[in-house]
Design a protein around this motif. Structure first.
Motif, PDB file in Angstrom:
ATOM      1  N   ARG A 199      14.640   8.622  11.265  1.00 13.02           N
ATOM      2  CA  ARG A 199      13.536   7.876  11.886  1.00 13.02           C
ATOM      3  C   ARG A 199      12.487   7.488  10.851  1.00 13.02           C
ATOM      4  O   ARG A 199      11.911   6.402  10.913  1.00 13.02           O
ATOM      5  N   SER A 200      12.250   8.389   9.914  1.00 10.57           N
ATOM      6  CA  SER A 200      11.244   8.114   8.885  1.00 10.57           C
ATOM      7  C   SER A 200      11.665   6.955   8.000  1.00 10.57           C
ATOM      8  O   SER A 200      10.858   6.086   7.664  1.00 10.57           O
ATOM      9  N   LYS A 201      12.928   6.916   7.618  1.00  9.36           N
ATOM     10  CA  LYS A 201      13.352   5.843   6.718  1.00  9.36           C
ATOM     11  C   LYS A 201      13.356   4.493   7.430  1.00  9.36           C
ATOM     12  O   LYS A 201      13.126   3.461   6.805  1.00  9.36           O
ATOM     13  N   GLU A 202      13.575   4.491   8.737  1.00  9.87           N
ATOM     14  CA  GLU A 202      13.481   3.239   9.485  1.00  9.87           C
ATOM     15  C   GLU A 202      12.027   2.783   9.568  1.00  9.87           C
ATOM     16  O   GLU A 202      11.721   1.601   9.403  1.00  9.87           O
ATOM     17  N   PHE A 203      11.125   3.734   9.789  1.00 10.86           N
ATOM     18  CA  PHE A 203       9.708   3.402   9.899  1.00 10.86           C
ATOM     19  C   PHE A 203       9.163   2.879   8.570  1.00 10.86           C
ATOM     20  O   PHE A 203       8.342   1.965   8.536  1.00 10.86           O
ATOM     21  N   TYR A 204       9.636   3.466   7.455  1.00  4.51           N
ATOM     22  CA  TYR A 204       9.119   3.103   6.133  1.00  4.51           C
ATOM     23  C   TYR A 204      10.078   2.192   5.358  1.00  4.51           C
ATOM     24  O   TYR A 204      10.089   2.199   4.129  1.00  4.51           O
ATOM     25  N   LYS A 205      10.847   1.394   6.061  1.00  3.60           N
ATOM     26  CA  LYS A 205      11.852   0.564   5.403  1.00  3.60           C
ATOM     27  C   LYS A 205      11.248  -0.501   4.493  1.00  3.60           C
ATOM     28  O   LYS A 205      11.937  -1.036   3.620  1.00  3.60           O
ATOM     29  N   ASN A 206       9.968  -0.816   4.672  1.00  6.89           N
ATOM     30  CA  ASN A 206       9.325  -1.817   3.813  1.00  6.89           C
ATOM     31  C   ASN A 206       8.550  -1.194   2.649  1.00  6.89           C
ATOM     32  O   ASN A 206       7.848  -1.894   1.925  1.00  6.89           O
ATOM     33  N   CYS A 207       8.679   0.107   2.505  1.00 10.64           N
ATOM     34  CA  CYS A 207       8.109   0.796   1.343  1.00 10.64           C
ATOM     35  C   CYS A 207       9.208   0.890   0.286  1.00 10.64           C
ATOM     36  O   CYS A 207      10.337   1.272   0.592  1.00 10.64           O
ATOM     37  N   ARG A 247       0.828  -1.209   0.000  1.00 12.79           N
ATOM     38  CA  ARG A 247       0.000   0.000   0.000  1.00 12.79           C
ATOM     39  C   ARG A 247       0.860   1.255   0.000  1.00 12.79           C
ATOM     40  O   ARG A 247       0.659   2.167  -0.806  1.00 12.79           O
ATOM     41  N   SER A 248       1.835   1.321   0.902  1.00 16.87           N
ATOM     42  CA  SER A 248       2.698   2.497   0.956  1.00 16.87           C
ATOM     43  C   SER A 248       3.484   2.665  -0.332  1.00 16.87           C
ATOM     44  O   SER A 248       3.664   3.774  -0.832  1.00 16.87           O
ATOM     45  N   THR A 249       3.950   1.560  -0.875  1.00 14.82           N
ATOM     46  CA  THR A 249       4.713   1.611  -2.118  1.00 14.82           C
ATOM     47  C   THR A 249       3.877   2.189  -3.251  1.00 14.82           C
ATOM     48  O   THR A 249       4.353   3.006  -4.043  1.00 14.82           O
ATOM     49  N   MET A 250       2.622   1.783  -3.330  1.00 17.00           N
ATOM     50  CA  MET A 250       1.766   2.206  -4.428  1.00 17.00           C
ATOM     51  C   MET A 250       1.177   3.601  -4.243  1.00 17.00           C
ATOM     52  O   MET A 250       0.701   4.206  -5.201  1.00 17.00           O
ATOM     53  N   ASP A 251       1.226   4.130  -3.029  1.00 17.31           N
ATOM     54  CA  ASP A 251       0.532   5.386  -2.751  1.00 17.31           C
ATOM     55  C   ASP A 251       1.381   6.641  -2.878  1.00 17.31           C
ATOM     56  O   ASP A 251       0.849   7.742  -2.815  1.00 17.31           O
ATOM     57  N   ILE A 252       2.702   6.528  -3.035  1.00 14.52           N
ATOM     58  CA  ILE A 252       3.512   7.727  -2.846  1.00 14.52           C
ATOM     59  C   ILE A 252       4.339   8.171  -4.038  1.00 14.52           C
ATOM     60  O   ILE A 252       5.063   9.153  -3.937  1.00 14.52           O
ATOM     61  N   GLN A 253       4.255   7.509  -5.178  1.00 13.90           N
ATOM     62  CA  GLN A 253       5.170   7.880  -6.252  1.00 13.90           C
ATOM     63  C   GLN A 253       4.514   7.789  -7.617  1.00 13.90           C
ATOM     64  O   GLN A 253       3.634   6.958  -7.851  1.00 13.90           O
ATOM     65  N   ILE A 254       4.947   8.652  -8.504  1.00 14.03           N
ATOM     66  CA  ILE A 254       4.397   8.706  -9.849  1.00 14.03           C
ATOM     67  C   ILE A 254       4.575   7.378 -10.571  1.00 14.03           C
ATOM     68  O   ILE A 254       3.693   6.932 -11.312  1.00 14.03           O
ATOM     69  N   THR A 255       5.703   6.707 -10.355  1.00 13.00           N
ATOM     70  CA  THR A 255       5.958   5.448 -11.052  1.00 13.00           C
ATOM     71  C   THR A 255       4.952   4.362 -10.694  1.00 13.00           C
ATOM     72  O   THR A 255       4.822   3.378 -11.421  1.00 13.00           O
ATOM     73  N   MET A 263       7.948  -8.166 -10.305  1.00 17.48           N
ATOM     74  CA  MET A 263       8.864  -7.986  -9.180  1.00 17.48           C
ATOM     75  C   MET A 263      10.103  -7.194  -9.585  1.00 17.48           C
ATOM     76  O   MET A 263      10.715  -6.516  -8.757  1.00 17.48           O
ATOM     77  N   ALA A 264      10.464  -7.254 -10.857  1.00 15.60           N
ATOM     78  CA  ALA A 264      11.621  -6.490 -11.332  1.00 15.60           C
ATOM     79  C   ALA A 264      11.363  -4.989 -11.293  1.00 15.60           C
ATOM     80  O   ALA A 264      12.301  -4.189 -11.366  1.00 15.60           O
ATOM     81  N   GLU A 265      10.102  -4.588 -11.168  1.00 14.11           N
ATOM     82  CA  GLU A 265       9.772  -3.168 -11.108  1.00 14.11           C
ATOM     83  C   GLU A 265      10.063  -2.569  -9.734  1.00 14.11           C
ATOM     84  O   GLU A 265      10.133  -1.352  -9.582  1.00 14.11           O
ATOM     85  N   PHE A 266      10.219  -3.418  -8.713  1.00 18.98           N
ATOM     86  CA  PHE A 266      10.552  -2.942  -7.372  1.00 18.98           C
ATOM     87  C   PHE A 266      12.064  -2.767  -7.298  1.00 18.98           C
ATOM     88  O   PHE A 266      12.815  -3.732  -7.380  1.00 18.98           O
ATOM     89  N   ASP A 267      12.507  -1.529  -7.128  1.00 15.90           N
ATOM     90  CA  ASP A 267      13.931  -1.222  -7.268  1.00 15.90           C
ATOM     91  C   ASP A 267      14.701  -1.329  -5.956  1.00 15.90           C
ATOM     92  O   ASP A 267      15.648  -2.094  -5.835  1.00 15.90           O
ATOM     93  N   TYR A 268      14.303  -0.555  -4.940  1.00 19.89           N
ATOM     94  CA  TYR A 268      15.004  -0.578  -3.660  1.00 19.89           C
ATOM     95  C   TYR A 268      14.104   0.034  -2.584  1.00 19.89           C
ATOM     96  O   TYR A 268      13.204   0.820  -2.884  1.00 19.89           O
ATOM     97  N   PRO A 269      14.317  -0.311  -1.306  1.00 18.35           N
ATOM     98  CA  PRO A 269      13.463   0.186  -0.223  1.00 18.35           C
ATOM     99  C   PRO A 269      13.819   1.615   0.183  1.00 18.35           C
ATOM    100  O   PRO A 269      14.927   2.095  -0.069  1.00 18.35           O
ATOM    101  N   LEU A 270      12.876   2.281   0.846  1.00 21.88           N
ATOM    102  CA  LEU A 270      13.107   3.653   1.283  1.00 21.88           C
ATOM    103  C   LEU A 270      14.220   3.757   2.320  1.00 21.88           C
ATOM    104  O   LEU A 270      14.738   4.848   2.562  1.00 21.88           O
ATOM    105  N   SER A 271      14.602   2.644   2.921  1.00 22.39           N
ATOM    106  CA  SER A 271      15.715   2.680   3.870  1.00 22.39           C
ATOM    107  C   SER A 271      17.017   3.085   3.195  1.00 22.39           C
ATOM    108  O   SER A 271      17.994   3.429   3.866  1.00 22.39           O
TER     109      SER A 271
END
Length: 307
Positions: free
Chosen positions: A90-98, A18-26, A70-78
């Motif tokens: 702190r934010s990047k630790e919280f959103y490390k799975n986005c 959900r977080s991955t799909m909600d925050i970026q133009i791509t 799955m190849a479209e997922f590049d790297y985590p926000l961490s």
């Protein structure tokens, strides 16, 4: 850009879809559908469905598209920030799975971003999905020669007036740049930005989104939400969301704090989930305790509802 970092396999990592799909133009090529997301692949004239199962696993249907998806997922926000600002750490630790999705075709990015102007992401997604199906994949030549009245109907929920933007800027790309803006990858960000701003219907945020998400330039797109969160957290000393304030926020983030462009996704997430315009959720925010809460003195904090 990330620089030299280890290549990560999305298939073996935890992903918050959900977080991955909600925050970026791509991610806007994926349209919400039932419990997941649907994307049209014009090269095979096929819809592909993606959802997250209760155990966290991602399910792709048809299964044979799993590798491609799955190849479209590049790297985590961490990985998007390596500085010392505690708010962002702190934010990047919280959103490390986005996760950040891979760069997309810059023309596709341009059209999607135009569709989002003054509209919700979901509205733009559904409109883009209709366009993809109608034209069996959009490109600059199809849009430049599109029937204006038909295009207005197709994009009505995202603003029929944008048909003129899409047709005219597509014609300009053909006339000025031989039908492609790929050349903007290899020139300085300022030059590429000025060229994009010279296209009909393209404003500062649209230009910056295309530069960041499709052309590899580390710029920070700034809108009302970025202004609000940057002010409250002290990332910028600008106040309000006037055009002057947006320019100041952009300067503070890019030049004073030298925040990589993709790190602005951390700020977007904070704004969407916690630092809301009217009722910021201080009690559960990951940066509670270190956030100065600038400009929130007259706001009432939303309280937890006891179950």
């Amino acid at each position: 850009m990330r620089g030299d970092v280890p290549v990560m396999d999305a298939d073996t990592m935890s992903i918050d879809l959900r977080s991955t799909m909600d925050i970026q133009i791509t991610a806007l090529e994926w349209m919400p559908f039932e419990d997941g997301y649907l994307k049209y692949y014009p090269d095979e004239d096929r819809d592909v469905y993606l959802k997250q199962c209760p155990d966290g696993a991602l399910e792709v249907s048809p299964e044979r598209y799993r590798g491609r998806v799955m190849a479209e997922f590049d790297y985590p926000l961490s990985e998007v920030y390596g500085g010392d600002n505690e708010i962002l750490l702190r934010s990047k630790e919280f959103y490390k799975n986005c996760w950040v999705l891979k760069l997309q075709d810059p023309y596709i990015s341009l059209i999607i971003t135009i569709l989002t102007q003054n509209k919700t992401a979901d509205s733009a997604r559904r409109t883009f999905y209709r366009l993809q199906h109608r034209y069996k994949g959009i490109d600059v030549h199809k849009m430049a020669s599109a029937d204006k009245h038909e295009l207005e109907e197709l994009i009505r929920t995202s603003g029929p007036y944008k048909a003129d933007f899409i047709i005219r800027c597509s014609q300009e790309i053909i006339d000025r740049y031989n039908g492609s803006i790929e050349w903007m990858r290899s020139v300085p960000s300022r030059e590429a930005r000025e060229a994009l701003l010279g296209l009909y219907g393209v404003g500062p945020k649209t230009a910056d989104c295309v530069l960041l998400f499709s052309l590899g330039h580390s710029v920070v797109p700034v809108d009302t939400h970025i202004c609000r969160v940057s002010e409250r957290t002290g990332l910028s000393m600008a106040t309000g969301d006037t055009e002057a304030a947006k320019r100041k926020v952009k300067e503070d983030l890019e030049q004073r704090r030298r925040i990589p462009g993709m790190a602005h996704l951390l700020i977007i997430n904070l704004g969407r989930d916690f630092c809301k315009a009217v009722l910021p959720l201080h009690h559960c925010c990951p940066v509670e305790g270190i956030c100065p809460k600038r400009g929130t003195g007259i706001r009432k904090e939303k309280k937890l509802t006891e179950e």
